[in-house]
Design an enzyme around this catalytic site. Structure first.
Site, mmCIF file in Angstrom:
data_model
loop_
_atom_site.group_PDB
_atom_site.id
_atom_site.type_symbol
_atom_site.label_atom_id
_atom_site.label_comp_id
_atom_site.label_asym_id
_atom_site.label_seq_id
_atom_site.Cartn_x
_atom_site.Cartn_y
_atom_site.Cartn_z
ATOM 1 N N ASP A 48 0.553 -6.917 -1.380
ATOM 2 C CA ASP A 48 0.285 -8.216 -0.756
ATOM 3 C C ASP A 48 -0.106 -9.301 -1.767
ATOM 4 O O ASP A 48 -0.911 -10.191 -1.475
ATOM 5 C CB ASP A 48 -0.796 -8.072 0.328
ATOM 6 C CG ASP A 48 -0.214 -7.473 1.597
ATOM 7 O OD1 ASP A 48 0.973 -7.739 1.875
ATOM 8 O OD2 ASP A 48 -0.932 -6.738 2.291
ATOM 9 N N ASP A 50 6.297 -6.751 6.441
ATOM 10 C CA ASP A 50 5.439 -7.861 6.003
ATOM 11 C C ASP A 50 5.760 -8.286 4.568
ATOM 12 O O ASP A 50 5.481 -9.410 4.165
ATOM 13 C CB ASP A 50 3.951 -7.469 6.069
ATOM 14 C CG ASP A 50 3.587 -6.568 7.223
ATOM 15 O OD1 ASP A 50 4.442 -5.764 7.643
ATOM 16 O OD2 ASP A 50 2.446 -6.631 7.701
HETATM 17 N N1 GLY Z 1 0.307 -7.926 6.725
HETATM 18 C C1 GLY Z 1 -0.600 -7.242 7.576
HETATM 19 C C2 GLY Z 1 -0.597 -7.737 8.945
HETATM 20 O O1 GLY Z 1 0.276 -8.485 9.353
HETATM 21 O O2 GLY Z 1 -1.506 -7.351 9.679
#
Ligand code: GLY
Length: 387
Positions: free
Chosen positions: A108, A168
């Site tokens: 992330d 994501d």
């Molecule tokens: N990227 C983690 C979420 O969307 O909760």
């Protein structure tokens, strides 16, 4: 409601989005941020709120960039140096986090650094921000797995139990395209494109619905199976996962000349829109509907609206901007905290991780951020995104 009916309703609602309406919504966001900023100081709010109040935390989660990104949005809208000063202080904290490699063993990095150093470089041209962005891009590319051609989402690199990508990650790739652009080193973009192609071939099902995550065999790189992490089941459609695709595909296509996924995109958007319930704000997983209700995830709608606004620059979906305006109008009228001065969020009724009991029916930072980003995109079409 059918897909067509939902589209017509959204387009109709979008007609209420005037310059005055947008200004009023943005003023509300700014006032809320000003108040929150006093309380948080140079620390950060937690990923999601509890009873409408964010916990104050160090810079140790995947969500810290959303707070800094909101400070940049507020600075760009108001020109008020208080926001600039705090955003730059945040960026120092992000630099420290890189130097200490503190809670960065995950993918992330784009969520964190596009909205902090990336935005800072775009807005101020500060060379320290550029250096920070490139340092962050190196952390992200270090997670690339040759066996399977993807960036591993979580855990120790190569761990068979964690040998997977997740949808994501689409929002982490623009950091690499940006790194290639500002450094002249094309290898960042090549890594992003490889991951992107692998992702499209795996987590997007043939009917344009999405898995949350997809596993690979570490011995030969072969894709093995889809599985959920935050959805209702492995085979369900997690609303936020679908919305990450609605946003992530155009964000990345812009950097690749819109050549990789033009056909699948409109079907991905159709799935999202046709699963919207009567108030047009999605349940947290599309297993749920008005006949079988559960909590809503307002953040998924804010993300999708930003995606459609991005897609409108590519002509990737008919009437994308009008539909996005309708989504934001519905959130602005029905889902903000405007009548709840003590609530620190901007958007009510989000879900973080239902299965883990996290952030259910609460504001969350990404819902707040993407609501504000969508307002900015609508109010100032010339605004340059931070991704
Ligand atoms: N990227 C983690 C979420 O969307 O909760």
């Amino acid at each position: 409601m059918t897909l067509q009916e939902n589209k017509v309703r959204l387009i109709d609602l979008g007609k209420n989005v005037t310059a005055e309406w947008l200004e009023k919504q943005i003023d509300f966001c700014i006032q809320k941020l000003e108040k929150n900023m006093e309380r948080y100081g140079t620390a950060f709010p937690s990923a999601s709120a509890t009873n409408g109040i964010y916990r104050i935390k160090p810079n140790d989660d995947w969500t810290n960039g959303f707070w800094t990104g909101m400070l940049w949005l507020a600075y760009e809208w108001t020109g008020n140096d208080r926001f600039l000063k705090r955003a730059l202080e945040n960026i120092q904290s992000f630099q420290q986090r890189l130097d200490d490699h503190f809670v960065l063993d995950h993918h992330d990095i784009g969520f964190l650094y596009s909205l902090s150093a990336g935005a800072g470089y775009r807005i101020t041209g500060d060379e320290a921000c550029k250096k920070e962005l490139l340092q962050a891009a190196d952390v992200l590319t270090a997670r690339f797995q040759e066996q399977g051609n993807f960036i591993q989402a979580w855990g120790k690199c190569g761990d068979p139990k964690e040998y997977r990508l997740i949808i994501d990650s689409l929002i982490n790739l623009p950091l690499l395209f940006e790194a290639a652009k500002i450094s002249g080193d094309a290898s960042y973009a090549e890594t992003a494109e490889k991951h992107y192609r692998t992702l499209l071939d795996t987590v997007i099902r043939e009917n344009a619905t999405t898995f949350h995550t997809y596993y690979f065999d570490p011995t030969n790189g072969k894709p093995t199976h889809g599985a959920t992490h935050q959805g209702n089941s492995d085979d369900s459609i997690w609303a936020r996962g679908q919305s990450w695709a609605v946003l992530g595909i155009p964000l990345n296509e812009v950097s690749m000349g819109a050549t990789v996924a033009p056909e699948i995109y409109s079907s991905v958007v159709d799935v999202f829109i046709e699963n919207l319930p009567s108030d047009l704000v999605p349940y947290w997983d599309f297993d749920f509907n008005d006949a079988l209700p559960s909590e809503k995830d307002s953040s998924a709608l804010a993300i999708a609206a930003c995606g459609l606004l991005e897609a409108s620059s590519l002509d990737a979906y008919p009437e994308a901007a009008s539909i996005a305006a309708g989504m934001i109008y519905q959130l602005g009228e029905l889902y903000t905290t405007k009548d709840l001065p003590e609530n620190e969020g901007l958007l009510l009724h989000g879900v973080y991780a239902h299965g883990e009991g996290k952030g259910i029916d609460e504001p969350n930072l990404w819902g707040d951020y993407f609501y504000f980003e969508a307002l900015m995109r609508l109010a100032k079409p010339e605004w340059q995104r931070y991704w």
